[in-house]
Design an enzyme around this catalytic site. Structure first.
Site, short mmCIF file in Angstrom:
data_model
loop_
_atom_site.label_atom_id
_atom_site.label_comp_id
_atom_site.label_asym_id
_atom_site.label_seq_id
_atom_site.Cartn_x
_atom_site.Cartn_y
_atom_site.Cartn_z
N LEU A 199 0.83 -1.22 0.00
CA LEU A 199 0.00 0.00 0.00
C LEU A 199 0.86 1.26 0.00
CD1 LEU A 199 -2.83 -1.18 2.43
CD2 LEU A 199 -2.85 -1.11 -0.08
N VAL B 214 2.48 4.46 -2.35
CA VAL B 214 1.72 5.48 -3.09
C VAL B 214 0.92 4.88 -4.25
CG1 VAL B 214 2.04 7.51 -4.55
CG2 VAL B 214 3.35 7.28 -2.46
N GLY C 29 0.14 1.58 -4.94
CA GLY C 29 -0.84 0.56 -4.52
C GLY C 29 -2.08 1.20 -3.91
N ALA D 171 10.52 -3.98 -7.73
CA ALA D 171 10.90 -5.10 -8.61
C ALA D 171 12.02 -5.91 -7.98
CB ALA D 171 11.34 -4.55 -9.96
N ASN E 2 7.37 -2.50 -12.04
CA ASN E 2 8.28 -2.44 -13.20
C ASN E 2 9.25 -3.62 -13.17
OD1 ASN E 2 7.38 -0.20 -14.63
ND2 ASN E 2 8.57 1.23 -13.40
N SER F 26 1.31 2.77 -15.96
CA SER F 26 2.02 4.05 -16.09
C SER F 26 1.11 5.22 -15.76
CB SER F 26 2.54 4.22 -17.52
OG SER F 26 3.14 5.48 -17.65
N GLY F 27 1.72 6.26 -15.21
CA GLY F 27 0.98 7.49 -14.95
C GLY F 27 1.31 8.10 -13.60
N LYS G 194 5.93 -2.21 -21.17
CA LYS G 194 6.18 -1.14 -20.19
C LYS G 194 7.66 -0.74 -20.20
CE LYS G 194 5.40 1.92 -17.06
NZ LYS G 194 6.29 2.03 -16.01
N HIS H 288 8.11 1.40 -23.15
CA HIS H 288 7.47 2.69 -22.82
C HIS H 288 8.47 3.56 -22.06
CE1 HIS H 288 5.59 5.27 -19.77
NE2 HIS H 288 4.58 5.45 -20.61
N ASN H 289 9.13 2.96 -21.07
CA ASN H 289 10.07 3.73 -20.27
C ASN H 289 11.30 4.15 -21.06
OD1 ASN H 289 8.22 3.11 -18.27
ND2 ASN H 289 9.79 2.85 -16.70
N GLU I 281 10.24 7.06 -22.84
CA GLU I 281 10.14 8.12 -21.82
C GLU I 281 11.51 8.77 -21.59
OE1 GLU I 281 8.02 6.97 -18.10
OE2 GLU I 281 9.84 7.56 -17.05
N ARG J 294 22.30 10.37 -18.93
CA ARG J 294 22.07 10.32 -17.47
C ARG J 294 23.36 9.85 -16.79
NH1 ARG J 294 15.94 8.51 -15.74
NH2 ARG J 294 14.84 9.54 -17.43
N HIS K 204 36.14 -13.48 -42.76
CA HIS K 204 34.77 -13.63 -42.26
C HIS K 204 33.74 -13.80 -43.38
CE1 HIS K 204 35.87 -13.05 -38.13
NE2 HIS K 204 36.49 -11.91 -38.42
C1 6PG Z 1 5.55 5.55 -15.40
C2 6PG Z 1 7.03 5.71 -15.14
C3 6PG Z 1 7.48 5.02 -13.90
C4 6PG Z 1 9.00 5.10 -13.69
C5 6PG Z 1 9.51 6.45 -13.39
C6 6PG Z 1 10.95 6.50 -12.89
O1 6PG Z 1 5.25 5.09 -16.48
O2 6PG Z 1 4.72 5.88 -14.55
O3 6PG Z 1 7.73 5.16 -16.22
O4 6PG Z 1 7.09 3.68 -14.00
O5 6PG Z 1 9.32 4.28 -12.63
O6 6PG Z 1 9.38 7.26 -14.49
O7 6PG Z 1 11.87 6.01 -13.79
P1 6PG Z 1 13.41 6.35 -13.60
O8 6PG Z 1 13.69 6.48 -12.12
O9 6PG Z 1 14.18 5.22 -14.17
O10 6PG Z 1 13.64 7.65 -14.31
#
Ligand code: 6PG
Length: 470
Positions: free
Chosen positions: A13, A15, A17, A79, A105, A131-132, A185, A188-189, A192, A289, A453
């Site tokens: 539980l 944030v 969950g 995870a 994740n 996600s969100g 996912k 997706h990241n 992102e 990064r 080769h």
């Molecule tokens: C989402 C995000 C989320 C992710 C954060 C942090 O879709 O809500 O992708 O799942 O955990 O963005 O990611 P980093 O700490 O690797 O930047």
């Protein structure tokens, strides 16, 4: 089956969950959450909307016993080992046919292992990307489920109810077999990471053109009203205005430039190389990064190599338009690379990932939601088996319309020494991708020269080797 039994259970539980469970209750489902921490179980009940059925318990067995069968249980825990620990503690409590969902994740290979392990015991295990962030979990996230289609049928109505909606359509769909939900996912990241890096490079470039935080706010706000409309551009506009409570300066100006990460971007890059499929904008975003962490070395190098701190000598209005177009171009390229990766992975790993559904699910609720995804949804409607969205003629005209300005921005960055690696990388990928005959024939010749080769010819089929004249 008693009416007193709960429809859905949540393990963890924190944030995410808590908010996802409250969202579920708001849609008429009776929900129960487990957390060892009594503060969290109390916080869950306290936050429930009046009239909804929400219970928090500190005893896992107690929670499992109070669920309707087949039990529908989700865990939102960190995870890795915590997921395996939860599975082990659930095993003596659940029955054949029950459905355990991992909404975190997790790496898809862990999900694959768990799917197989639990299948042998008659339990359905589903890896589901959510996600969100906090807000999305509470009001409607984008949900990426994978696993047994049979199990999905049981959770479909609930997931559809709690997901974000775009034009009344839920941002959730069955996205494939085995570990597909977590694979989608992960990618997706990766996307992102790429878009966030591109936005941060746009910020660098516009800062060098002399824009203040207020002007940056105005610029991103305006961009968010047009073709670049997206969640990430929207929050970026807000960020420029936020004041710091401590110094009263703009908060952004006092935030350290060392970027963190939890690893999902890196996983995308790593996995792309395994397939292989080229996702250089994502790779670059991960690398930037990493470089951001070399703070001490960067401080020394900035003196040794005379960091370019100069204000760009450009027409501000024209440059803003050029950066806008470059961001549009490179954002399309980021999606294209991520989607091409899903296309390839779906085949290689036999996951049957439906790309038209993926882009449709990403249109709302998730971090990479944008109006561009509507464009891609239309493209996939016409050709559902597109290997790369850059091959769609509609997408091609969008890319071509901003190509010249992208070149202008990349040239400006290169000539002025401003770091813009993700922009450069997106253009470099584009130029290679649209090249009919690359010069990699020379690489083949070199490989054959020093290592025998072998190579293929353009005129005769077969495999050849030459005794090169040394
Ligand atoms: C989402 C995000 C989320 C992710 C954060 C942090 O879709 O809500 O992708 O799942 O955990 O963005 O990611 P980093 O700490 O690797 O930047």
């Amino acid at each position: 089956m008693s009416n007193n039994l709960f429809d859905f259970g949540m393990i963890g539980l924190g944030v995410m969950g808590r908010n996802l469970l409250l969202n579920t209750a708001d849609h008429g489902f009776s929900v129960i959450g487990f957390d060892k921490d009594l503060i969290k179980t109390a916080a869950l009940e306290a936050a429930a909307t009046e009239g909804t059925t929400v219970k928090g318990v500190p005893d896992l067995a107690h929670m499992v016993q109070q669920l309707q069968t087949p039990r529908k249980l989700m865990m939102l825990v960190p995870a890795g080992k915590p997921v395996d620990d939860v599975i082990e503690s659930l095993l003596p409590l659940v029955e054949k046919g029950d459905i355990i969902i991992d909404g975190g994740n997790s790496h898809y290979t862990d999900t694959l292992r768990r799917v197989k392990y639990l299948r042998e015991k008659g339990i359905h295990f589903m890896g589901v990307g959510v996600s969100g962030g906090e807000q999305g979990a509470r009001t409607g996230p984008s949900i990426m489920p994978g696993g047994d289609v049979e199990a999905y049928a049981h959770v479909k109505p609930l997931l559809e109810a709690i997901s974000a909606k775009v034009n009344g359509e839920p941002c959730v769909a069955y996205l494939g077999k085995e570990g597909a939900g977590h694979y989608v996912k992960m990618v997706h990241n990766g996307i992102e990471y790429a878009i966030m890096q591109l936005i941060s490079e746009s910020y660098t470039l516009l800062k060098h053109a002399g824009l203040s935080n207020d002007e940056l706010h105005e610029t991103f706000k305006k961009w968010n009203e047009g073709a670049l409309q997206s969640f990430l551009v929207e929050i970026t506009a807000d960020i420029f205005l936020q004041n710091d409570d401590k110094t009263r300066a703009r908060l952004l100006d006092v935030i350290s430039d060392k970027a963190g990460s939890k690893g999902t971007g890196k996983w995308t890059s790593q996995d792309s190389m395994e397939l292989p499929v080229a996702v250089p904008v994502i790779d670059t975003a991960v690398a930037m990064r990493t470089i951001s962490g070399y703070k001490d070395e960067r401080v020394k190098a900035s003196v040794l190599y005379n960091e370019s701190g100069a204000t760009l000598d450009v027409s501000t209005e024209e440059f803003i338009k050029q950066v806008h177009d470059a961001l549009y171009f490179a954002t399309i390229l980021s999606y294209a690379q991520g989607l091409a990766m899903l296309y390839q992975a779906s085949k290689e790993l036999a996951m049957d990932i439906p790309l038209p559904e993926v882009v449709s699910v990403w249109r709302g609720g998730c971090i990479i939601r944008s109006t561009l995804l509507e464009t891609f949804t239309q493209a996939y409607k016409q050709s559902p088996d597109l290997s790369n969205i850059l091959l769609d003629s509609g997408v091609a005209s969008l890319v071509k319309s901003v190509e010249a300005n992208t070149r202008a921005v990349v040239s400006q960055a290169a000539l002025s020494g401003i770091p813009a690696a993700a922009f450069m990388s997106s253009l470099a990928y584009f130029d290679a991708y649209r090249t009919e005959r690359m010069t990699t024939n020379l690489i083949q010749a070199q490989r054959d020269y020093f290592g025998a080769h072998t190579y293929q010819r353009t005129d005769i089929s077969g495999t050849f080797h030459t005794e090169w004249n040394h």
